[in-house]
Write a protein that holds these residues in place. Structure first.
Motif, mmCIF file in Angstrom:
data_model
loop_
_atom_site.group_PDB
_atom_site.id
_atom_site.type_symbol
_atom_site.label_atom_id
_atom_site.label_comp_id
_atom_site.label_asym_id
_atom_site.label_seq_id
_atom_site.Cartn_x
_atom_site.Cartn_y
_atom_site.Cartn_z
ATOM 1 N N PHE A 47 0.821 -1.213 0.000
ATOM 2 C CA PHE A 47 0.000 0.000 0.000
ATOM 3 C C PHE A 47 0.856 1.264 0.000
ATOM 4 C CE2 PHE A 47 -3.666 -2.659 0.949
ATOM 5 C CZ PHE A 47 -4.656 -1.995 0.245
ATOM 6 N N ALA A 48 1.930 1.254 0.817
ATOM 7 C CA ALA A 48 2.817 2.421 0.894
ATOM 8 C C ALA A 48 3.484 2.653 -0.461
ATOM 9 C CB ALA A 48 3.867 2.217 1.983
ATOM 10 N N ARG A 51 0.905 3.924 -2.944
ATOM 11 C CA ARG A 51 0.569 5.311 -2.599
ATOM 12 C C ARG A 51 1.671 6.256 -3.089
ATOM 13 N NH1 ARG A 51 1.049 8.203 2.265
ATOM 14 N NH2 ARG A 51 -0.516 9.832 2.411
ATOM 15 N N TYR A 52 2.925 5.842 -2.857
ATOM 16 C CA TYR A 52 4.059 6.662 -3.296
ATOM 17 C C TYR A 52 4.080 6.748 -4.817
ATOM 18 C CZ TYR A 52 8.710 8.393 -4.203
ATOM 19 O OH TYR A 52 9.747 9.136 -4.683
ATOM 20 N N TRP A 54 1.611 6.435 -6.947
ATOM 21 C CA TRP A 54 0.480 7.261 -7.409
ATOM 22 C C TRP A 54 0.765 8.744 -7.169
ATOM 23 C CZ3 TRP A 54 -3.169 7.506 -10.667
ATOM 24 C CH2 TRP A 54 -4.232 8.381 -10.519
ATOM 25 N N ARG A 55 1.298 9.062 -6.017
ATOM 26 C CA ARG A 55 1.643 10.450 -5.650
ATOM 27 C C ARG A 55 2.620 11.031 -6.670
ATOM 28 N NH1 ARG A 55 5.223 12.564 -0.629
ATOM 29 N NH2 ARG A 55 6.776 12.272 -2.224
#
Ligand SMILES: [Zn+2]
Length: 204
Positions: A47-48, A51-52, A54-55
């Protein structure tokens, strides 16, 4: 010879059996705890990472603005936007200076919004603020032309961002192409800017 008595053997056998049962009972518990911990770690990591990713990779547009004022640097506009608009930072990701407020002409400043890849506050179109990179030039290009050094700096930044985030030059848009506003001013011709970026990308 005493160890060969049946009673002794039975005692030993029972004792060993108890030990084995204990081992059998505790082993799966430890295994489950370790397994769960590893699973949680893997899920959190995935997930991390996502998330990174996608960011860092969500950007689809670059929107160009002017400040409509011929003075200031990033710090100056950040204070204005924080005090007058109540935003957490300046509205933009990048600011290109015009030599005022102790800056040099064409110098590029990055806001904290960019450092954290946060959404910007530069337009009234929410998805553009989320999927777009906001670039502002200090100056009022409704009143005067863009200084050549500042324009060159803009092109260099746009080319760098277009390459890094794989944004086609047609997705480099002026604020006024999105909503009713003069920004970034009639002297900042967005078609010319897109052509210059296309040229630079084609040459390299
Ligand atoms: Zn604007």
């Amino acid at each position: 010879m005493s160890s060969h008595f049946p009673g002794d053997t039975r005692l030993d056998y029972k004792h060993t059996l108890k030990k084995d049962k204990k081992k059998q009972k505790s082993f799966p518990v430890v295994k489950i705890i370790y397994g769960t911990a590893i699973l949680i770690f893997c899920i959190v990591s995935v997930f991390a990472g996502a998330r990174y990713w996608w960011r860092e990779h969500r950007f689809r547009y670059i929107v160009v603005h002017h400040t409509a004022s011929d003075y200031g640097d990033l710090k100056y506009y950040r204070e204005v936007h924080q005090k007058e608009r109540g935003w957490s930072d300046i509205a933009y990701h990048f600011l290109i200076n015009n030599g005022t407020a102790n800056t040099s002409m064409g110098q590029i400043e990055e806001s904290d919004l960019w450092k954290t890849r946060s959404r910007n506050f530069s337009t009234k179109v929410d998805y553009i603020n989320y999927f777009g990179i906001a670039v502002v030039l200090v100056g009022n290009f409704e009143n005067h032309k863009v200084p050549p050094v500042q324009r060159e700096s803009l092109i260099n930044l746009l080319v760098r961002l277009a390459k890094t985030y794989d944004i086609p030059p047609d997705r480099i848009i002026g604020h006024r192409e999105l909503q009713q506003t003069a920004c970034p001013g009639k002297h900042l011709n967005m078609s010319e800017i897109r052509e210059s970026v296309k040229k630079s990308l084609g040459e390299k």
